[in-house]
Design a protein around this motif. Structure first.
Motif, PDB file in Angstrom:
ATOM      1  N   MET A 212      27.868 -45.636  78.510  1.00  0.00           N
ATOM      2  CA  MET A 212      27.977 -47.016  78.984  1.00  0.00           C
ATOM      3  C   MET A 212      29.461 -47.416  79.019  1.00  0.00           C
ATOM      4  O   MET A 212      29.902 -48.324  78.339  1.00  0.00           O
ATOM      5  CB  MET A 212      27.192 -47.943  78.050  1.00  0.00           C
ATOM      6  CG  MET A 212      26.782 -49.262  78.650  1.00  0.00           C
ATOM      7  SD  MET A 212      25.641 -49.158  80.037  1.00  0.00           S
ATOM      8  CE  MET A 212      24.247 -48.305  79.297  1.00  0.00           C
ATOM      9  N   PRO A 213      30.270 -46.708  79.851  1.00  0.00           N
ATOM     10  CA  PRO A 213      31.718 -46.874  79.768  1.00  0.00           C
ATOM     11  C   PRO A 213      32.260 -48.158  80.372  1.00  0.00           C
ATOM     12  O   PRO A 213      33.376 -48.564  80.053  1.00  0.00           O
ATOM     13  CB  PRO A 213      32.247 -45.660  80.542  1.00  0.00           C
ATOM     14  CG  PRO A 213      31.166 -45.354  81.529  1.00  0.00           C
ATOM     15  CD  PRO A 213      29.884 -45.640  80.793  1.00  0.00           C
ATOM     16  N   SER A 233      19.396 -36.536  88.736  1.00  0.00           N
ATOM     17  CA  SER A 233      20.447 -36.768  87.752  1.00  0.00           C
ATOM     18  C   SER A 233      20.820 -38.243  87.762  1.00  0.00           C
ATOM     19  O   SER A 233      21.090 -38.816  88.823  1.00  0.00           O
ATOM     20  CB  SER A 233      21.682 -35.927  88.071  1.00  0.00           C
ATOM     21  OG  SER A 233      22.785 -36.354  87.280  1.00  0.00           O
ATOM     22  N   GLU A 234      20.835 -38.864  86.584  1.00  0.00           N
ATOM     23  CA  GLU A 234      21.300 -40.245  86.461  1.00  0.00           C
ATOM     24  C   GLU A 234      22.789 -40.307  86.174  1.00  0.00           C
ATOM     25  O   GLU A 234      23.322 -41.366  85.839  1.00  0.00           O
ATOM     26  CB  GLU A 234      20.506 -40.977  85.385  1.00  0.00           C
ATOM     27  CG  GLU A 234      20.716 -40.486  83.969  1.00  0.00           C
ATOM     28  CD  GLU A 234      19.908 -39.239  83.627  1.00  0.00           C
ATOM     29  OE1 GLU A 234      20.059 -38.727  82.492  1.00  0.00           O
ATOM     30  OE2 GLU A 234      19.124 -38.769  84.483  1.00  0.00           O
ATOM     31  N   GLY A 235      23.463 -39.159  86.322  1.00  0.00           N
ATOM     32  CA  GLY A 235      24.909 -39.135  86.160  1.00  0.00           C
ATOM     33  C   GLY A 235      25.400 -38.809  84.779  1.00  0.00           C
ATOM     34  O   GLY A 235      26.613 -38.830  84.534  1.00  0.00           O
ATOM     35  N   ALA A 239      31.702 -38.462  85.239  1.00  0.00           N
ATOM     36  CA  ALA A 239      32.646 -39.511  84.862  1.00  0.00           C
ATOM     37  C   ALA A 239      32.084 -40.915  85.042  1.00  0.00           C
ATOM     38  O   ALA A 239      32.687 -41.875  84.568  1.00  0.00           O
ATOM     39  CB  ALA A 239      33.926 -39.371  85.698  1.00  0.00           C
ATOM     40  N   ASP A 240      30.923 -41.055  85.699  1.00  0.00           N
ATOM     41  CA  ASP A 240      30.380 -42.390  85.961  1.00  0.00           C
ATOM     42  C   ASP A 240      28.854 -42.397  85.843  1.00  0.00           C
ATOM     43  O   ASP A 240      28.145 -42.555  86.830  1.00  0.00           O
ATOM     44  CB  ASP A 240      30.803 -42.867  87.357  1.00  0.00           C
ATOM     45  CG  ASP A 240      30.897 -44.381  87.451  1.00  0.00           C
ATOM     46  OD1 ASP A 240      30.580 -45.064  86.455  1.00  0.00           O
ATOM     47  OD2 ASP A 240      31.292 -44.889  88.514  1.00  0.00           O
ATOM     48  N   PRO A 241      28.334 -42.253  84.610  1.00  0.00           N
ATOM     49  CA  PRO A 241      26.883 -42.225  84.434  1.00  0.00           C
ATOM     50  C   PRO A 241      26.223 -43.518  84.902  1.00  0.00           C
ATOM     51  O   PRO A 241      26.808 -44.593  84.811  1.00  0.00           O
ATOM     52  CB  PRO A 241      26.721 -42.053  82.918  1.00  0.00           C
ATOM     53  CG  PRO A 241      28.026 -42.464  82.327  1.00  0.00           C
ATOM     54  CD  PRO A 241      29.063 -42.134  83.340  1.00  0.00           C
ATOM     55  N   THR A 275      28.985 -32.133  90.012  1.00  0.00           N
ATOM     56  CA  THR A 275      28.375 -31.099  89.182  1.00  0.00           C
ATOM     57  C   THR A 275      28.345 -31.595  87.745  1.00  0.00           C
ATOM     58  O   THR A 275      29.387 -31.620  87.072  1.00  0.00           O
ATOM     59  CB  THR A 275      29.170 -29.776  89.268  1.00  0.00           C
ATOM     60  OG1 THR A 275      29.235 -29.362  90.638  1.00  0.00           O
ATOM     61  CG2 THR A 275      28.499 -28.686  88.437  1.00  0.00           C
ATOM     62  N   PRO A 276      27.191 -32.025  87.247  1.00  0.00           N
ATOM     63  CA  PRO A 276      27.132 -32.521  85.867  1.00  0.00           C
ATOM     64  C   PRO A 276      27.512 -31.428  84.869  1.00  0.00           C
ATOM     65  O   PRO A 276      27.195 -30.253  85.062  1.00  0.00           O
ATOM     66  CB  PRO A 276      25.659 -32.924  85.696  1.00  0.00           C
ATOM     67  CG  PRO A 276      25.124 -33.076  87.088  1.00  0.00           C
ATOM     68  CD  PRO A 276      25.887 -32.091  87.919  1.00  0.00           C
TER      69      PRO A 276
END
Length: 337
Positions: A212-213, A233-235, A239-241, A275-276
């Motif tokens: 939660m950045p 993928s939810e991220g 760098a930005d979930p 690419t996670p």
């Protein structure tokens, strides 16, 4: 700059006797000090209680952990996210008179801090302890959005019959649950201004957890967290979930075009390939979209999340899937969300 419960000039008077504190990295005062350090100065702080992610945010999402010692403060830490239980024990409760709760929530039902808070209402009532919530505004403001949790679908990511975006402070939530379920907890709510969403706080955004950045992450989360119940993928691991979304089978440009055509309010969309490094599809190239919040007041994240899932389902019917239950006797995670 608005003041939160931890900033109260009468803080010491609200915390009599031996104290324990439930907190996280976001528990900080107006002068940006940890709530742990503040309470050590004004009351007899004996113990820390750790929710998911730990008091210092050093635990991964869903990672259970045992009791420990907090090195910066020297205080013992009792885990409320340990193997087999997320509840307060009678033995731990015997070590304090007043339990203080100071965590910045993100205003979303799936986020487990309010589930811990609800458990503590029951536990404090059972063990005869006073619970003091040092309140903070809901960063998403007073807007409520989404469907109310269906009876029978209660879990740690859905602890009460509220919508995903619930538009209340933690203190208001605690007071409501205490009354609705007739828990009988001796509850004290200290200090908040519920009218102000995060941009008006005059404070830095302190990550409530590593995924939660940004404030914008929290805005999108009530909708894009739904992807956790699917094979998208939810991220996580990017760098930005919760803003960078996709899967190996998605054509980024095609999905971006279709999602942008929905003209959802407050949102801009760009195609993305990523690419996670962790979680779903780790090490695999994914196509998808990058979501950008252009108007926080206009954005409706739960509608966004549902429309995105429906769109991917319709575009990729042979690839899109809901994840099966974690346990054989469990319910699909999408149903819990």
């Amino acid at each position: 700059m608005i003041r939160f419960g931890i900033d109260s000039a009468e803080l010491a008077a609200h915390i009599p006797g031996r104290a324990a504190l439930v907190t996280a990295p976001s528990g900080r005062s107006a002068d940006n000090r940890s709530s742990i350090d503040v309470l050590k100065e004004v009351c007899d702080l004996r113990l820390l209680l750790a929710p998911e992610h730990g008091v210092r945010g050093d635990k991964a999402a869903g990672e259970v952990f045992s009791d420990s010692v907090d090195a910066p403060s020297g205080l013992r830490v009792k885990s409320l996210y340990r193997p087999g239980s997320k509840r307060l024990t009678r033995e731990t409760a015997s070590e304090f008179d007043t339990l203080v709760y100071d965590i910045q929530d993100v205003g979303c039902r799936y986020y487990t801090f309010i589930s811990t808070l609800k458990n503590l209402l029951f536990d404090c009532a059972e063990y005869g302890k006073r619970l003091v919530v040092l309140d903070r505004p809901d960063p998403l403001g007073r807007t409520a959005e989404g469907v109310v949790l269906e009876a029978g679908m209660e879990s740690f990511v859905g602890c009460h019959t509220i919508p995903p975006r619930y538009g209340m402070t933690c203190g208001e939530f605690a007071r409501m649950v205490n009354a609705e379920e007739q828990i009988g907890c001796a509850l004290d709510i200290e200090g908040y201004d519920p009218r102000v969403s995060f941009p008006g706080w005059g404070r830095p955004w302190v990550m409530p957890s590593l995924a939660m950045p940004r404030y914008e992450t929290a805005l999108l989360y009530p909708g894009t967290c739904l992807l956790e119940g699917t094979n998208l993928s939810e991220g996580r691991g990017t760098a930005d979930p919760f803003a960078l979304l996709g899967a190996p089978f998605i054509d980024a440009e095609a999905l971006c075009w279709e999602l942008d055509a929905l003209a959802l309010p407050g949102l801009a969309v760009t195609p993305a390939y990523f690419t996670p490094t962790a979680s779903k599809h780790a090490g695999t190239l994914c196509g998808g979209v990058h979501l950008h919040v252009m108007d926080a007041a206009a954005l409706r994240p739960t509608e966004l999340g549902l429309r995105l899932l429906a769109l991917v389902r319709d575009m990729y019917p042979n690839d899109f899937a809901l994840l099966p239950p974690v346990r054989a006797d469990g319910r699909p995670f999408i149903s819990l969300l």
